[in-house]
Design a protein around this motif. Structure first.
Motif, mmCIF file in Angstrom:
data_model
loop_
_atom_site.group_PDB
_atom_site.id
_atom_site.type_symbol
_atom_site.label_atom_id
_atom_site.label_comp_id
_atom_site.label_asym_id
_atom_site.label_seq_id
_atom_site.Cartn_x
_atom_site.Cartn_y
_atom_site.Cartn_z
ATOM 1 N N VAL A 107 0.877 -1.179 0.000
ATOM 2 C CA VAL A 107 0.000 0.000 0.000
ATOM 3 C C VAL A 107 0.911 1.225 0.000
ATOM 4 O O VAL A 107 1.315 1.721 1.056
ATOM 5 N N GLY A 108 1.299 1.667 -1.189
ATOM 6 C CA GLY A 108 2.211 2.796 -1.288
ATOM 7 C C GLY A 108 3.599 2.491 -0.766
ATOM 8 O O GLY A 108 4.364 3.407 -0.459
ATOM 9 N N GLY A 109 3.935 1.202 -0.689
ATOM 10 C CA GLY A 109 5.224 0.798 -0.148
ATOM 11 C C GLY A 109 6.315 0.791 -1.204
ATOM 12 O O GLY A 109 6.547 1.787 -1.894
ATOM 13 N N VAL A 110 6.969 -0.346 -1.357
ATOM 14 C CA VAL A 110 8.114 -0.408 -2.263
ATOM 15 C C VAL A 110 7.707 -0.067 -3.691
ATOM 16 O O VAL A 110 8.372 0.707 -4.379
ATOM 17 N N HIS A 122 1.678 4.821 -14.415
ATOM 18 C CA HIS A 122 3.083 4.492 -14.249
ATOM 19 C C HIS A 122 3.273 3.684 -12.967
ATOM 20 O O HIS A 122 2.502 3.831 -12.007
ATOM 21 N N LEU A 123 4.306 2.868 -12.958
ATOM 22 C CA LEU A 123 4.705 2.171 -11.739
ATOM 23 C C LEU A 123 5.736 3.020 -11.022
ATOM 24 O O LEU A 123 6.774 3.376 -11.593
ATOM 25 N N GLY A 124 5.447 3.367 -9.771
ATOM 26 C CA GLY A 124 6.401 4.096 -8.954
ATOM 27 C C GLY A 124 7.162 3.131 -8.065
ATOM 28 O O GLY A 124 6.606 2.152 -7.570
ATOM 29 N N SER A 125 8.444 3.403 -7.875
ATOM 30 C CA SER A 125 9.290 2.522 -7.078
ATOM 31 C C SER A 125 10.196 3.353 -6.181
ATOM 32 O O SER A 125 10.727 4.385 -6.587
ATOM 33 N N HIS A 126 10.395 2.870 -4.951
ATOM 34 C CA HIS A 126 11.364 3.482 -4.052
ATOM 35 C C HIS A 126 12.784 3.057 -4.394
ATOM 36 O O HIS A 126 13.740 3.605 -3.823
ATOM 37 N N LEU A 127 12.931 2.076 -5.274
ATOM 38 C CA LEU A 127 14.249 1.646 -5.742
ATOM 39 C C LEU A 127 14.583 2.457 -6.988
ATOM 40 O O LEU A 127 13.841 2.428 -7.968
ATOM 41 N N LEU A 128 15.698 3.146 -6.978
ATOM 42 C CA LEU A 128 15.958 4.154 -7.997
ATOM 43 C C LEU A 128 16.650 3.616 -9.241
ATOM 44 O O LEU A 128 16.519 4.215 -10.312
ATOM 45 N N ARG A 129 17.368 2.514 -9.126
ATOM 46 C CA ARG A 129 18.081 1.994 -10.291
ATOM 47 C C ARG A 129 17.315 0.831 -10.897
ATOM 48 O O ARG A 129 16.660 0.056 -10.190
ATOM 49 N N ASP A 130 17.432 0.684 -12.211
ATOM 50 C CA ASP A 130 16.735 -0.404 -12.889
ATOM 51 C C ASP A 130 17.195 -1.761 -12.371
ATOM 52 O O ASP A 130 16.380 -2.675 -12.177
ATOM 53 N N ASP A 131 18.516 -1.934 -12.147
ATOM 54 C CA ASP A 131 19.009 -3.227 -11.674
ATOM 55 C C ASP A 131 18.496 -3.541 -10.274
ATOM 56 O O ASP A 131 18.280 -4.705 -9.921
ATOM 57 N N GLU A 132 18.256 -2.492 -9.457
ATOM 58 C CA GLU A 132 17.684 -2.722 -8.130
ATOM 59 C C GLU A 132 16.254 -3.226 -8.242
ATOM 60 O O GLU A 132 15.829 -4.110 -7.473
ATOM 61 N N THR A 202 12.761 10.383 -3.409
ATOM 62 C CA THR A 202 12.856 10.259 -4.861
ATOM 63 C C THR A 202 12.279 8.920 -5.272
ATOM 64 O O THR A 202 12.520 7.901 -4.615
ATOM 65 N N TYR A 203 11.515 8.920 -6.357
ATOM 66 C CA TYR A 203 10.900 7.713 -6.886
ATOM 67 C C TYR A 203 11.385 7.488 -8.316
ATOM 68 O O TYR A 203 11.528 8.429 -9.093
ATOM 69 N N ARG A 204 11.598 6.238 -8.651
ATOM 70 C CA ARG A 204 11.778 5.844 -10.042
ATOM 71 C C ARG A 204 10.401 5.538 -10.593
ATOM 72 O O ARG A 204 9.600 4.864 -9.940
ATOM 73 N N VAL A 205 10.086 6.043 -11.780
ATOM 74 C CA VAL A 205 8.789 5.751 -12.380
ATOM 75 C C VAL A 205 8.992 5.076 -13.732
ATOM 76 O O VAL A 205 9.842 5.478 -14.528
ATOM 77 N N PHE A 206 8.198 4.030 -13.961
ATOM 78 C CA PHE A 206 8.263 3.253 -15.190
ATOM 79 C C PHE A 206 6.954 3.391 -15.951
ATOM 80 O O PHE A 206 5.872 3.232 -15.358
#
Length: 237
Positions: A107-110, A122-132, A202-206
């Motif tokens: 729920v709004g987590g990872v 979009h998918l938001g992620s707390h992991l900033l790098r693609d490999d992560e 900061t979020y990574r968004v896909f």
């Protein structure tokens, strides 16, 4: 991962329960989707608000585990939940469980889906790098039994906003999209012009197509993208 919510932890519950999330609605939909499955993992348990609501609806038989990388948030979750939930100081990049869970949810987590009515999803992620993200989803897939579910919450896309909080406080969020797949978000708790707490995230968004490819590669098949649902559902293949 560093404790990304240390600056906001003391005010987190007040913000989240003052209109940011409807935890009762999330919990009701979770119960419907979980069904008779019993071993459940929350990704990014925070202060335990979602687990608390789940336990109110399913008081017996649900075996909940919650992980979070934020020790300040977990300390509050332990006060709220006691020994009713197995709480673990861990992030998905270090998760090593063998297949154990029937359901994993966030729920709004990872990871979370951000639905912009005008600009797609979009998918938001707390992991900033693609490999992560590849590694984290891979670890998660190894922790979920084949046929198990992954449930990722859906919320409106992040936007700059202000709204009142109890006791004369105000919540302010400032959002900036760099146009290169990252969004920065500054959270403030204010009294008048005085900043009482500040958190920078900061979020990574896909884009949706890239996100679905990531999930498929990890071993999660899309099962339910019902319009208006609070979760997108995936099945561990």
């Amino acid at each position: 991962m560093a404790d990304s919510y240390a600056g906001l932890a003391r005010h987190y519950d007040m913000i989240m329960t003052s209109g940011y999330y409807d935890y009762d609605a999330y919990a009701r939909e979770l119960v419907a989707r979980i069904g008779d499955r019993r071993n459940v993992l929350e990704l990014g348990v925070g202060t335990g608000l979602a687990c608390e609501r789940l336990l109110e609806l399913v008081p017996d038989g649900l075996r909940l585990t919650g992980i979070d990388h934020s020790r300040s948030m977990l300390a509050q979750a332990r006060k709220r939940l006691g020994d009713r939930v197995h709480l673990v100081d861990q992030d998905v990049l270090r998760m090593t469980w063998e297949p154990a869970f029937d359901v994993a949810f966030s729920v709004g987590g990872v990871w979370l889906w951000l639905d912009d009515k005008d600009g797609g999803t979009h998918l938001g992620s707390h992991l900033l790098r693609d490999d992560e993200n590849v590694a984290g989803l891979g670890n998660l897939a190894r922790a979920v039994r084949p046929g198990g579910l992954l449930l990722l919450s859906v919320q409106e896309a992040h936007r700059s906003a202000k709204r009142p909080l109890p006791d004369g406080l105000q919540y302010v969020q400032e959002v900036h999209d760099d146009g290169n797949g990252r969004i920065t978000k500054d959270y403030f708790v204010m009294r008048g012009d005085t900043v009482l707490a500040h958190q920078h995230s900061t979020y990574r968004v896909f884009p949706q197509t890239a996100a679905e490819q990531l999930l498929r590669h990890a071993g999660f098949r899309a099962a339910d993208h019902e319009s208006g649902a609070l979760f997108r559902q995936y099945v561990r293949t």
